[in-house]
Design a protein around this motif. Sequence first.
Motif, PDB file in Angstrom:
ATOM      1  N   GLY A  19     -14.161   6.388  10.862  1.00 52.23           N
ATOM      2  CA  GLY A  19     -14.547   7.422   9.919  1.00 52.23           C
ATOM      3  C   GLY A  19     -15.669   8.274  10.450  1.00 52.23           C
ATOM      4  O   GLY A  19     -15.805   8.484  11.661  1.00 52.23           O
ATOM      5  N   VAL A  44      -9.881  16.921   8.366  1.00 54.92           N
ATOM      6  CA  VAL A  44      -8.454  17.154   8.184  1.00 54.92           C
ATOM      7  C   VAL A  44      -7.932  18.145   9.214  1.00 54.92           C
ATOM      8  O   VAL A  44      -6.966  17.877   9.934  1.00 54.92           O
ATOM      9  CB  VAL A  44      -8.168  17.660   6.757  1.00 54.92           C
ATOM     10  CG1 VAL A  44      -6.695  18.012   6.601  1.00 54.92           C
ATOM     11  CG2 VAL A  44      -8.574  16.604   5.729  1.00 54.92           C
ATOM     12  N   ARG A  49      -8.629  13.012  10.798  1.00 55.70           N
ATOM     13  CA  ARG A  49      -8.119  12.138   9.733  1.00 55.70           C
ATOM     14  C   ARG A  49      -6.813  11.485  10.147  1.00 55.70           C
ATOM     15  O   ARG A  49      -6.632  10.269  10.009  1.00 55.70           O
ATOM     16  CB  ARG A  49      -7.921  12.927   8.443  1.00 55.70           C
ATOM     17  CG  ARG A  49      -7.399  12.069   7.282  1.00 55.70           C
ATOM     18  CD  ARG A  49      -6.780  12.921   6.191  1.00 55.70           C
ATOM     19  NE  ARG A  49      -5.612  13.671   6.671  1.00 55.70           N
ATOM     20  CZ  ARG A  49      -4.953  14.560   5.959  1.00 55.70           C
ATOM     21  NH1 ARG A  49      -5.352  14.856   4.735  1.00 55.70           N
ATOM     22  NH2 ARG A  49      -3.893  15.187   6.461  1.00 55.70           N
ATOM     23  N   ASN A  50      -5.895  12.294  10.659  1.00 64.00           N
ATOM     24  CA  ASN A  50      -4.598  11.751  11.046  1.00 64.00           C
ATOM     25  C   ASN A  50      -4.698  10.814  12.242  1.00 64.00           C
ATOM     26  O   ASN A  50      -3.825   9.966  12.450  1.00 64.00           O
ATOM     27  CB  ASN A  50      -3.616  12.884  11.340  1.00 64.00           C
ATOM     28  CG  ASN A  50      -3.186  13.608  10.075  1.00 64.00           C
ATOM     29  OD1 ASN A  50      -3.444  13.143   8.962  1.00 64.00           O
ATOM     30  ND2 ASN A  50      -2.547  14.759  10.242  1.00 64.00           N
ATOM     31  N   TYR A  53      -9.646   8.546  11.507  1.00 65.27           N
ATOM     32  CA  TYR A  53     -11.009   8.665  10.974  1.00 65.27           C
ATOM     33  C   TYR A  53     -10.910   9.005   9.480  1.00 65.27           C
ATOM     34  O   TYR A  53     -11.067  10.154   9.068  1.00 65.27           O
ATOM     35  CB  TYR A  53     -11.782   9.743  11.717  1.00 65.27           C
ATOM     36  CG  TYR A  53     -12.018   9.445  13.178  1.00 65.27           C
ATOM     37  CD1 TYR A  53     -13.176   8.790  13.601  1.00 65.27           C
ATOM     38  CD2 TYR A  53     -11.088   9.826  14.158  1.00 65.27           C
ATOM     39  CE1 TYR A  53     -13.402   8.520  14.942  1.00 65.27           C
ATOM     40  CE2 TYR A  53     -11.303   9.559  15.500  1.00 65.27           C
ATOM     41  CZ  TYR A  53     -12.460   8.902  15.883  1.00 65.27           C
ATOM     42  OH  TYR A  53     -12.673   8.625  17.216  1.00 65.27           O
ATOM     43  N   THR A  54     -10.661   7.996   8.681  1.00 65.63           N
ATOM     44  CA  THR A  54     -10.282   8.227   7.290  1.00 65.63           C
ATOM     45  C   THR A  54     -11.393   7.967   6.277  1.00 65.63           C
ATOM     46  O   THR A  54     -11.197   8.228   5.085  1.00 65.63           O
ATOM     47  CB  THR A  54      -9.080   7.340   6.930  1.00 65.63           C
ATOM     48  OG1 THR A  54      -9.399   5.978   7.235  1.00 65.63           O
ATOM     49  CG2 THR A  54      -7.845   7.757   7.711  1.00 65.63           C
ATOM     50  N   THR A  55     -12.544   7.441   6.711  1.00 66.25           N
ATOM     51  CA  THR A  55     -13.616   7.126   5.770  1.00 66.25           C
ATOM     52  C   THR A  55     -14.801   8.065   5.986  1.00 66.25           C
ATOM     53  O   THR A  55     -15.369   8.104   7.084  1.00 66.25           O
ATOM     54  CB  THR A  55     -14.074   5.670   5.930  1.00 66.25           C
ATOM     55  OG1 THR A  55     -12.967   4.799   5.665  1.00 66.25           O
ATOM     56  CG2 THR A  55     -15.200   5.343   4.966  1.00 66.25           C
ATOM     57  N   HIS A  92     -11.242  12.203  -1.894  1.00 64.66           N
ATOM     58  CA  HIS A  92      -9.935  11.551  -2.025  1.00 64.66           C
ATOM     59  C   HIS A  92      -8.796  12.565  -1.976  1.00 64.66           C
ATOM     60  O   HIS A  92      -7.723  12.277  -1.425  1.00 64.66           O
ATOM     61  CB  HIS A  92      -9.878  10.775  -3.333  1.00 64.66           C
ATOM     62  CG  HIS A  92     -10.690   9.521  -3.329  1.00 64.66           C
ATOM     63  ND1 HIS A  92     -11.297   9.006  -4.467  1.00 64.66           N
ATOM     64  CD2 HIS A  92     -11.013   8.662  -2.332  1.00 64.66           C
ATOM     65  CE1 HIS A  92     -11.933   7.891  -4.166  1.00 64.66           C
ATOM     66  NE2 HIS A  92     -11.789   7.664  -2.877  1.00 64.66           N
ATOM     67  N   GLY A  95      -7.278  13.157   1.293  1.00 63.71           N
ATOM     68  CA  GLY A  95      -6.684  12.010   1.967  1.00 63.71           C
ATOM     69  C   GLY A  95      -7.693  11.151   2.698  1.00 63.71           C
ATOM     70  O   GLY A  95      -7.343  10.437   3.649  1.00 63.71           O
ATOM     71  N   LEU A  96      -8.951  11.186   2.248  1.00 63.31           N
ATOM     72  CA  LEU A  96     -10.026  10.431   2.877  1.00 63.31           C
ATOM     73  C   LEU A  96     -10.557   9.377   1.913  1.00 63.31           C
ATOM     74  O   LEU A  96     -10.429   9.502   0.697  1.00 63.31           O
ATOM     75  CB  LEU A  96     -11.163  11.372   3.281  1.00 63.31           C
ATOM     76  CG  LEU A  96     -10.824  12.440   4.318  1.00 63.31           C
ATOM     77  CD1 LEU A  96     -11.914  13.508   4.352  1.00 63.31           C
ATOM     78  CD2 LEU A  96     -10.645  11.819   5.704  1.00 63.31           C
ATOM     79  N   ARG A  97     -11.195   8.349   2.484  1.00 68.46           N
ATOM     80  CA  ARG A  97     -11.889   7.355   1.681  1.00 68.46           C
ATOM     81  C   ARG A  97     -13.352   7.759   1.530  1.00 68.46           C
ATOM     82  O   ARG A  97     -13.915   8.414   2.397  1.00 68.46           O
ATOM     83  CB  ARG A  97     -11.770   5.973   2.336  1.00 68.46           C
ATOM     84  CG  ARG A  97     -10.331   5.463   2.427  1.00 68.46           C
ATOM     85  CD  ARG A  97     -10.291   4.048   2.979  1.00 68.46           C
ATOM     86  NE  ARG A  97      -8.917   3.541   3.051  1.00 68.46           N
ATOM     87  CZ  ARG A  97      -8.148   3.589   4.128  1.00 68.46           C
ATOM     88  NH1 ARG A  97      -8.616   4.128   5.249  1.00 68.46           N
ATOM     89  NH2 ARG A  97      -6.927   3.113   4.103  1.00 68.46           N
TER      90      ARG A  97
END
Length: 386
Positions: A19, A44, A49-50, A53-55, A92, A95-97
């Motif tokens: 993240g 994004v 993100r894809n 690295y989502t948080t 959110h 598409g992220l935490r």
Amino acid sequence: MDETTFVKDATLVPTPPMGWNSWNTFRCYDLTETVVLGVADALVTSGMRNAGYTTLVIDDCWQDVARDPAGRLCSHPRRFPSGMAALGEEIHARGLRFGLYLAPGRKTCAMIYDRYPAREIGSFGHEELDAATLAEWGVDYLKYDWCRANKGGTGLTYAGAFERMAHAIAATGRPIVYSISEYGRSRPWEWAGELGHLWRTTSDIAPTWRSVMRLADKQHGLAAYAGPGGWNDPDMLEVGNPGLSDLEARSHLMLWAMLAAPLMAGNDVRTMTEETRALLTHPGLLAVSQDPLGRQGARTTRHGKVDVWRRDLVDGWVVGVLNRGSCPTTLRLHDAALSLGTDAAVEQVPGSGCVVDVWTGRELRGGGDHSWELAPHEMVLVRFAP
């Protein structure tokens, strides 16, 4: 609460978390809602993100300078006017935490080191309320940062303080990744795995080669304590921040991938160069980092100023050779062996297997010849399949 019923949810982090964290670039007073949403958009649009690295973690200084009359934490009214629940919804929606920061004592680190003019915004005495507040806001990740929590008459110990919040999180029923940050002072790798999903093993990183080397060295001997469900954390990435050359940043990321370390970017992703974006999203390096076997790599040998690392993978293994010195050195693939220019053997090459230079993606034949000229501070990763 019956503390005997506590069991952490290890399924939340089958591979090292990835993240972005605000601290390295924005620290305290530059942290705003506008910055956070700009970063969220950049995660994004950049492909980060894809890539995994989502948080998005909002570190210290998101808080107002005091709790409300009910004792609840509030967001800073000028820098975060929409409130954290609304900001979490925006995060959110991309598409992220959503990650937030708390501290277990009476003060946060910014109150101590950045003269943040707050009072009693640490979680001491408010653990269950703060955990419930985070759950109500939709928080997915908590960074819990020691910050001299034993001062001010709290009587807190390292393990005791982090255990309190672990139970408070569990009581909310919300799945929250729990990041324990006490800087490796109490050998957390020996106890934190029962409570959290990642635990700091070092003091803070800085954007210098010396700092990266110092933190990497402190991981020696810790591999046995990490794996799916819980990870040793040598701190956030400095990739893309002033102080490291592009080559040093690449070696930094390669080392963290070999260490199965959490990858929390700390640069300004809104303005990063294409070189930094390509490095942070490099498919080969991230495949090593996120290998599902979850086996942390270890330094196996040293040859003068050259370190050799090895990490087992679900379908083979990877060898990393790092030139820490100030002079170039040569790495050779020859006669089914990987060796240094001094003829010091590094790794035997399987005769019928696949050999790949992770950075270039080039497949190398075990029986053929290949060489790398490693500049000072350069690292090469060679992936082997049996």
